[in-house]
Motif scaffolding. Structure first.
Motif, PDB file in Angstrom:
ATOM      1  N   VAL A 161       0.839  -1.208   0.000  1.00  0.00           N
ATOM      2  CA  VAL A 161       0.000   0.000   0.000  1.00  0.00           C
ATOM      3  C   VAL A 161       0.870   1.253   0.000  1.00  0.00           C
ATOM      4  O   VAL A 161       0.591   2.230  -0.712  1.00  0.00           O
ATOM      5  N   ALA A 162       1.944   1.232   0.802  1.00  0.00           N
ATOM      6  CA  ALA A 162       2.835   2.394   0.854  1.00  0.00           C
ATOM      7  C   ALA A 162       3.498   2.638  -0.496  1.00  0.00           C
ATOM      8  O   ALA A 162       3.602   3.782  -0.958  1.00  0.00           O
ATOM      9  N   SER A 163       3.945   1.559  -1.149  1.00  0.00           N
ATOM     10  CA  SER A 163       4.593   1.722  -2.449  1.00  0.00           C
ATOM     11  C   SER A 163       3.607   2.223  -3.498  1.00  0.00           C
ATOM     12  O   SER A 163       3.940   3.075  -4.332  1.00  0.00           O
TER      13      SER A 163
ATOM     14  N   ALA B  70      -2.822  -0.760 -11.595  1.00  0.00           N
ATOM     15  CA  ALA B  70      -1.515  -0.713 -10.936  1.00  0.00           C
ATOM     16  C   ALA B  70      -1.641  -1.008  -9.441  1.00  0.00           C
ATOM     17  O   ALA B  70      -0.842  -1.750  -8.866  1.00  0.00           O
ATOM     18  N   ILE B  71      -2.665  -0.436  -8.798  1.00  0.00           N
ATOM     19  CA  ILE B  71      -2.867  -0.688  -7.374  1.00  0.00           C
ATOM     20  C   ILE B  71      -3.234  -2.151  -7.139  1.00  0.00           C
ATOM     21  O   ILE B  71      -2.781  -2.781  -6.172  1.00  0.00           O
ATOM     22  N   ALA B  72      -4.046  -2.723  -8.031  1.00  0.00           N
ATOM     23  CA  ALA B  72      -4.410  -4.134  -7.893  1.00  0.00           C
ATOM     24  C   ALA B  72      -3.187  -5.035  -8.046  1.00  0.00           C
ATOM     25  O   ALA B  72      -3.021  -6.009  -7.300  1.00  0.00           O
ATOM     26  N   VAL B  73      -2.306  -4.707  -8.989  1.00  0.00           N
ATOM     27  CA  VAL B  73      -1.077  -5.485  -9.160  1.00  0.00           C
ATOM     28  C   VAL B  73      -0.199  -5.374  -7.921  1.00  0.00           C
ATOM     29  O   VAL B  73       0.374  -6.374  -7.446  1.00  0.00           O
ATOM     30  N   ALA B  74      -0.082  -4.152  -7.359  1.00  0.00           N
ATOM     31  CA  ALA B  74       0.716  -3.972  -6.146  1.00  0.00           C
ATOM     32  C   ALA B  74       0.142  -4.795  -4.993  1.00  0.00           C
ATOM     33  O   ALA B  74       0.884  -5.437  -4.235  1.00  0.00           O
ATOM     34  N   GLY B  75      -1.189  -4.793  -4.855  1.00  0.00           N
ATOM     35  CA  GLY B  75      -1.806  -5.591  -3.799  1.00  0.00           C
ATOM     36  C   GLY B  75      -1.617  -7.077  -4.004  1.00  0.00           C
ATOM     37  O   GLY B  75      -1.360  -7.820  -3.040  1.00  0.00           O
TER      38      GLY B  75
END
Length: 204
Positions: A41-43, A82-87
């Motif tokens: 989440v931070a990244s 992008a957020i979904a990939v990070a999660g």
């Protein structure tokens, strides 16, 4: 992912102590998932802030030559992807780190941590694969960037068949509703005023 796996391997003694004190695999999994999700989440937040800030700086700087720069914005679908990939990466990393944690054989894990040994052959092999993937992706980006720069140099060095140095081309749109006489007067006025400038050699 690689750094989190290395950190999880380095915390093998802590996992062994937690297991000895009664922690279950679910407890260790919860800890790893919480840690990796916080990093994910931070990244994602930092990446989004950098993208938004960079876009604002580029639009305020306006170097010119970039069509429709003022209309460029962060796309909601791309940002959500992008957020979904990070999660997803954070979730998988947490699960893998918990599975790879040396919590099964408590005594062996504590002896390895006491000697300063980090991880085992399984963790080393997994981290080696990840490093190989990182290097391969980096080489792909470098090769693509090199080809792009080479193509740009070829285009710039190509003979266009006409001189471009010390010349300025501008497009002036005159409404078609103007009568021909007025259109000619506007063009003549523009040419006369440009030709009168001290740093202009010729106007056409």
């Amino acid at each position: 992912t690689n750094l989190l796996l290395a950190r999880a391997a380095a915390m093998g003694r802590e996992a062994a102590v937690r297991t000895a004190l009664g922690a279950t695999f679910a407890d260790l999994l919860r800890q790893r998932l919480t840690e990796s999700l916080v990093f994910g989440v931070a990244s994602a937040a930092v990446g989004t802030a950098l993208a938004w800030g960079g876009l604002q700086i580029l639009q305020s700087f306006d170097p010119g030559g970039i069509p429709r720069l003022a209309g460029v914005e962060l796309n909601g679908w791309v940002l959500a992807f992008a957020i979904a990939v990070a999660g997803l990466v954070a979730l998988v990393t947490g699960v893998v780190a918990a599975v790879r944690a040396p919590s099964g054989d408590v005594m062996t894990a504590m002896r390895q941590a006491q000697r300063g040994t980090i991880g085992d052959r399984r963790n080393d092999r997994l981290r080696g694969i990840l490093v190989g993937v990182e290097v391969a992706l980096s080489l792909m980006l470098l090769v693509g960037a090199g080809l792009l720069v080479r193509s740009l140099m070829v285009v710039l060095a190509n003979d266009r068949g006409f001189a471009t140095e010390q010349r300025l081309l501008a497009t002036v749109s005159i409404p078609r509703s103007y009568p021909d006489g007025r259109r000619i007067d506007i063009v003549t006025t523009i040419l006369d005023k440009l030709g009168a400038l001290p740093n202009v050699a010729a106007v056409a």
